[in-house]
Design a protein around this motif. Sequence first.
Motif, PDB file in Angstrom:
ATOM      1  N   ASP A  54       0.838  -1.198   0.000  1.00 54.50           N
ATOM      2  CA  ASP A  54       0.000   0.000   0.000  1.00 54.50           C
ATOM      3  C   ASP A  54       0.877   1.253   0.000  1.00 54.50           C
ATOM      4  OD1 ASP A  54      -2.760   1.101   0.243  1.00 54.50           O
ATOM      5  OD2 ASP A  54      -1.937   1.940   2.096  1.00 54.50           O
ATOM      6  N   THR A  55       1.974   1.218   0.779  1.00 51.63           N
ATOM      7  CA  THR A  55       2.915   2.345   0.797  1.00 51.63           C
ATOM      8  C   THR A  55       3.528   2.542  -0.589  1.00 51.63           C
ATOM      9  OG1 THR A  55       3.441   1.929   3.128  1.00 51.63           O
ATOM     10  CG2 THR A  55       5.004   3.268   1.868  1.00 51.63           C
ATOM     11  N   LEU A  56       3.904   1.433  -1.230  1.00 59.78           N
ATOM     12  CA  LEU A  56       4.482   1.523  -2.577  1.00 59.78           C
ATOM     13  C   LEU A  56       3.480   2.108  -3.572  1.00 59.78           C
ATOM     14  CD1 LEU A  56       6.601  -1.731  -2.963  1.00 59.78           C
ATOM     15  CD2 LEU A  56       7.355   0.583  -3.529  1.00 59.78           C
ATOM     16  N   ALA A  57       2.219   1.715  -3.425  1.00 59.58           N
ATOM     17  CA  ALA A  57       1.190   2.265  -4.314  1.00 59.58           C
ATOM     18  C   ALA A  57       1.106   3.779  -4.154  1.00 59.58           C
ATOM     19  CB  ALA A  57      -0.157   1.621  -4.003  1.00 59.58           C
ATOM     20  N   GLU A  58       1.124   4.248  -2.903  1.00 63.35           N
ATOM     21  CA  GLU A  58       1.062   5.689  -2.649  1.00 63.35           C
ATOM     22  C   GLU A  58       2.297   6.408  -3.180  1.00 63.35           C
ATOM     23  OE1 GLU A  58      -1.355   7.366  -1.725  1.00 63.35           O
ATOM     24  OE2 GLU A  58      -2.620   6.307  -0.289  1.00 63.35           O
ATOM     25  N   LEU A  59       3.471   5.771  -3.061  1.00 66.46           N
ATOM     26  CA  LEU A  59       4.697   6.387  -3.562  1.00 66.46           C
ATOM     27  C   LEU A  59       4.703   6.445  -5.092  1.00 66.46           C
ATOM     28  CD1 LEU A  59       7.211   4.635  -1.115  1.00 66.46           C
ATOM     29  CD2 LEU A  59       6.800   7.101  -1.230  1.00 66.46           C
ATOM     30  N   TYR A  60       4.296   5.346  -5.721  1.00 73.31           N
ATOM     31  CA  TYR A  60       4.319   5.307  -7.188  1.00 73.31           C
ATOM     32  C   TYR A  60       3.250   6.186  -7.812  1.00 73.31           C
ATOM     33  CZ  TYR A  60       8.031   2.080  -8.456  1.00 73.31           C
ATOM     34  OH  TYR A  60       9.259   1.514  -8.696  1.00 73.31           O
ATOM     35  N   ARG A  61       2.323   6.659  -6.997  1.00 77.70           N
ATOM     36  CA  ARG A  61       1.323   7.621  -7.480  1.00 77.70           C
ATOM     37  C   ARG A  61       2.018   8.809  -8.165  1.00 77.70           C
ATOM     38  NH1 ARG A  61      -3.720   9.733  -4.922  1.00 77.70           N
ATOM     39  NH2 ARG A  61      -3.433   8.129  -3.312  1.00 77.70           N
ATOM     40  N   TYR A  62       3.222   9.156  -7.674  1.00 79.81           N
ATOM     41  CA  TYR A  62       3.962  10.307  -8.187  1.00 79.81           C
ATOM     42  C   TYR A  62       4.949   9.933  -9.286  1.00 79.81           C
ATOM     43  CZ  TYR A  62       2.236  12.246  -3.789  1.00 79.81           C
ATOM     44  OH  TYR A  62       1.427  12.646  -2.740  1.00 79.81           O
ATOM     45  N   LYS A  63       5.029   8.660  -9.606  1.00 79.44           N
ATOM     46  CA  LYS A  63       6.090   8.220 -10.519  1.00 79.44           C
ATOM     47  C   LYS A  63       5.572   7.384 -11.686  1.00 79.44           C
ATOM     48  CE  LYS A  63      10.664   6.002 -10.337  1.00 79.44           C
ATOM     49  NZ  LYS A  63      11.411   7.167 -10.842  1.00 79.44           N
ATOM     50  N   ASN A  64       4.703   6.415 -11.393  1.00 75.73           N
ATOM     51  CA  ASN A  64       4.203   5.523 -12.440  1.00 75.73           C
ATOM     52  C   ASN A  64       2.839   5.005 -12.011  1.00 75.73           C
ATOM     53  OD1 ASN A  64       3.672   3.013 -13.890  1.00 75.73           O
ATOM     54  ND2 ASN A  64       5.763   3.192 -14.686  1.00 75.73           N
ATOM     55  N   LEU A  65       1.782   5.547 -12.623  1.00 75.33           N
ATOM     56  CA  LEU A  65       0.419   5.249 -12.197  1.00 75.33           C
ATOM     57  C   LEU A  65       0.052   3.781 -12.403  1.00 75.33           C
ATOM     58  CD1 LEU A  65      -2.018   6.568 -10.916  1.00 75.33           C
ATOM     59  CD2 LEU A  65      -2.831   7.198 -13.205  1.00 75.33           C
ATOM     60  N   ASP A  66       0.506   3.186 -13.494  1.00 75.82           N
ATOM     61  CA  ASP A  66       0.205   1.768 -13.743  1.00 75.82           C
ATOM     62  C   ASP A  66       0.787   0.888 -12.641  1.00 75.82           C
ATOM     63  OD1 ASP A  66      -1.295   2.141 -15.998  1.00 75.82           O
ATOM     64  OD2 ASP A  66       0.420   1.989 -17.370  1.00 75.82           O
ATOM     65  N   ARG A  67       2.041   1.180 -12.261  1.00 74.42           N
ATOM     66  CA  ARG A  67       2.678   0.384 -11.212  1.00 74.42           C
ATOM     67  C   ARG A  67       1.998   0.625  -9.865  1.00 74.42           C
ATOM     68  NH1 ARG A  67       9.109   0.211 -11.303  1.00 74.42           N
ATOM     69  NH2 ARG A  67       8.561  -0.159 -13.487  1.00 74.42           N
ATOM     70  N   ALA A  68       1.593   1.861  -9.633  1.00 76.03           N
ATOM     71  CA  ALA A  68       0.878   2.183  -8.402  1.00 76.03           C
ATOM     72  C   ALA A  68      -0.399   1.355  -8.298  1.00 76.03           C
ATOM     73  CB  ALA A  68       0.545   3.674  -8.359  1.00 76.03           C
ATOM     74  N   LEU A  69      -1.132   1.253  -9.397  1.00 76.62           N
ATOM     75  CA  LEU A  69      -2.363   0.457  -9.415  1.00 76.62           C
ATOM     76  C   LEU A  69      -2.073  -1.016  -9.153  1.00 76.62           C
ATOM     77  CD1 LEU A  69      -4.107   2.206 -12.426  1.00 76.62           C
ATOM     78  CD2 LEU A  69      -5.091   1.980 -10.142  1.00 76.62           C
ATOM     79  N   ASP A  70      -0.995  -1.525  -9.745  1.00 70.93           N
ATOM     80  CA  ASP A  70      -0.623  -2.939  -9.530  1.00 70.93           C
ATOM     81  C   ASP A  70      -0.359  -3.218  -8.049  1.00 70.93           C
ATOM     82  OD1 ASP A  70      -0.838  -3.519 -12.207  1.00 70.93           O
ATOM     83  OD2 ASP A  70       1.313  -3.338 -12.622  1.00 70.93           O
ATOM     84  N   TYR A  71       0.403  -2.324  -7.410  1.00 69.65           N
ATOM     85  CA  TYR A  71       0.726  -2.529  -5.997  1.00 69.65           C
ATOM     86  C   TYR A  71      -0.528  -2.406  -5.126  1.00 69.65           C
ATOM     87  CZ  TYR A  71       5.814  -2.578  -6.667  1.00 69.65           C
ATOM     88  OH  TYR A  71       7.101  -2.913  -7.018  1.00 69.65           O
ATOM     89  N   ALA A  72      -1.397  -1.457  -5.464  1.00 69.07           N
ATOM     90  CA  ALA A  72      -2.625  -1.284  -4.682  1.00 69.07           C
ATOM     91  C   ALA A  72      -3.526  -2.506  -4.819  1.00 69.07           C
ATOM     92  CB  ALA A  72      -3.355  -0.030  -5.139  1.00 69.07           C
ATOM     93  N   GLU A  73      -3.650  -3.040  -6.016  1.00 65.50           N
ATOM     94  CA  GLU A  73      -4.475  -4.234  -6.239  1.00 65.50           C
ATOM     95  C   GLU A  73      -3.912  -5.424  -5.455  1.00 65.50           C
ATOM     96  OE1 GLU A  73      -4.466  -4.564 -10.462  1.00 65.50           O
ATOM     97  OE2 GLU A  73      -5.979  -2.967 -10.744  1.00 65.50           O
ATOM     98  N   HIS A  74      -2.594  -5.520  -5.408  1.00 63.62           N
ATOM     99  CA  HIS A  74      -1.970  -6.623  -4.656  1.00 63.62           C
ATOM    100  C   HIS A  74      -2.244  -6.468  -3.156  1.00 63.62           C
ATOM    101  CE1 HIS A  74       0.688 -10.044  -4.277  1.00 63.62           C
ATOM    102  NE2 HIS A  74       1.370  -9.424  -3.331  1.00 63.62           N
ATOM    103  N   ALA A  75      -2.163  -5.239  -2.662  1.00 65.52           N
ATOM    104  CA  ALA A  75      -2.437  -4.981  -1.242  1.00 65.52           C
ATOM    105  C   ALA A  75      -3.878  -5.347  -0.896  1.00 65.52           C
ATOM    106  CB  ALA A  75      -2.162  -3.522  -0.911  1.00 65.52           C
ATOM    107  N   VAL A  76      -4.801  -5.011  -1.787  1.00 66.39           N
ATOM    108  CA  VAL A  76      -6.213  -5.359  -1.567  1.00 66.39           C
ATOM    109  C   VAL A  76      -6.389  -6.874  -1.540  1.00 66.39           C
ATOM    110  CG1 VAL A  76      -8.530  -5.293  -2.571  1.00 66.39           C
ATOM    111  CG2 VAL A  76      -7.141  -3.208  -2.498  1.00 66.39           C
ATOM    112  N   ALA A  77      -5.724  -7.555  -2.473  1.00 62.45           N
ATOM    113  CA  ALA A  77      -5.820  -9.023  -2.536  1.00 62.45           C
ATOM    114  C   ALA A  77      -5.295  -9.672  -1.258  1.00 62.45           C
ATOM    115  CB  ALA A  77      -5.054  -9.546  -3.745  1.00 62.45           C
ATOM    116  N   LEU A  78      -4.318  -9.034  -0.602  1.00 58.46           N
ATOM    117  CA  LEU A  78      -3.766  -9.561   0.645  1.00 58.46           C
ATOM    118  C   LEU A  78      -4.639  -9.237   1.852  1.00 58.46           C
ATOM    119  CD1 LEU A  78       0.043  -8.694   0.198  1.00 58.46           C
ATOM    120  CD2 LEU A  78      -0.980 -10.971   0.107  1.00 58.46           C
TER     121      LEU A  78
END
Length: 376
Positions: free
Chosen positions: A321-345
Motif C-alpha cells: 500500500d505504501t508503494l502504491a502511494e509512492l508510485y502515485r507520483y512516478k508511475n500510475l500503472d505500477r501504483a495500481l498494480d501494488y494497490a491491487e496486490h495490497a487489496v488481494a492480501l
Amino acid sequence: MEQTNSKAEALLEQGMDYIENDAVDRGLPYLKQAAELGLLEAQAMYLGTLLLSEDSDKDYTKEIKKCVEWIRAAAINGNPEGQEMLGEIYSGGLGVPENQETAVKWYRKAAMQGNDGAQYYLGECYYWGKGVAQNDAEAVKWFQKAANQEHAGAQYYLGECYYLGRGVAENDAKAVKWFQKAAEQGNADAQFQLGHCYLNGNGVLKDERKAAALYQEAANQGHAKAQYWLGDCYQLGQGIEKDFRKSIEWYKKSMDNGYCELDIYDSISSVLLFIIWGMEKNGASFQKIARSKELAEGIQYAEYAINHFDCENAEDGNIYDTLAELYRYKNLDRALDYAEHAVALGVEGADKTLQDLRSINGTFGNIGRFLSGLFD
C-alpha cells in the motif's frame, strides 16, 4: 611484593595511555613488562591487545600462548579473577579452542568464591544453555548473587527473568526494579527495556516522556533496537516532539548497527511518504516530488523489503500500500498494480488507496499515465 605490584601498575597505566591514543606498538612493551611482573590485570590486558592486533603483519602466537598460561596458572592457584578470566578465554576461544563446558567449569570455581563477573557469566550459561543444560532457576540463582553485588549485566538479566517469568513468577514491578538499577549504571539493554515498561505501563505508570528519554540514553550508546524505537517516538510524537527527519536519522543509525528487519524498511518508507505528503501540502509541484530524493529513497526501501522479506500477508503487506502511494507520483500503472496486490492480501485501507488511484486514472486516463511515466 608491594613494590613490584606498584611498578607493574605504573607500567600498565603507561601502556594503556599509549593504546588509548592509538599507539598500540608503543604501548605493548609496557603491558608485557607489567604482565611479566605477575600483575593479572596486565596479563589480561596484554592478551586482549594482542588478540586485537592479530590482523597486523606481526606473529603474536607465542605471546598469546604465554598470556593464557599466566592466567591459567593464576586460576589453578585459586585466584577467582584468574578463574573468571580463564572462563572467558575458553568461552570466546581466545588463544585456545572454544570450549563452553570448560568455561563453565572455571566460571563455577570463581563464582563459588563470590566473583560477581563469574556469577553473571555462569547465570548466562544456564540462561542460554551454553556448556550446561538450560536451567532458568539456576540462571536466576546466579544472576541474583551477582546483582546483589551491583553487577549491572546481572541486574538487567534478573529484570528480564521477572519480565518474562523465566525461573521466577512473572512480576513486572520487580522487573522494573532491576532494570532501573542496571539502567542507572549505564546498561543500554536495561535502559531499552525500562523504556518499554514506561511506554506500555508495565510495572510502572505509563510515561511516554520517560520512555523516549530512556530510548535516547540507550540509543546514544549504539543500541540498535533503542535507536529504532527512538525513531518511532520521533515519527509518532511519543514523549518527544514529532520530527520525521530525526525519525529517519535514528532508523538509519539502527540499520547501521545491525537492526535490519522488515519493520525498519516499512517505517522508513512510510515516513518518507509522510514527508512527501507534507511537501505536497506546502505547494511542491508534482514534477518536484517525482524527482525528489525522498520519493526515490522511499521506493528503494519499500522495494527492498518486498524482495527480501515475506510480505505476503495482511499485516506485513501494508508495504505494498505504501508503494502504491509512492508510485502515485512516478508511475500510475505500477501504483495500481501494488494497490491491487495490497487489496488481494487484505491490507487494511488498501481498498481506499486503490479507489483513489482508479479515480485519478479515470480522470486523466492515458495523459495521467504518460505524465507519471516521464519520471519512471
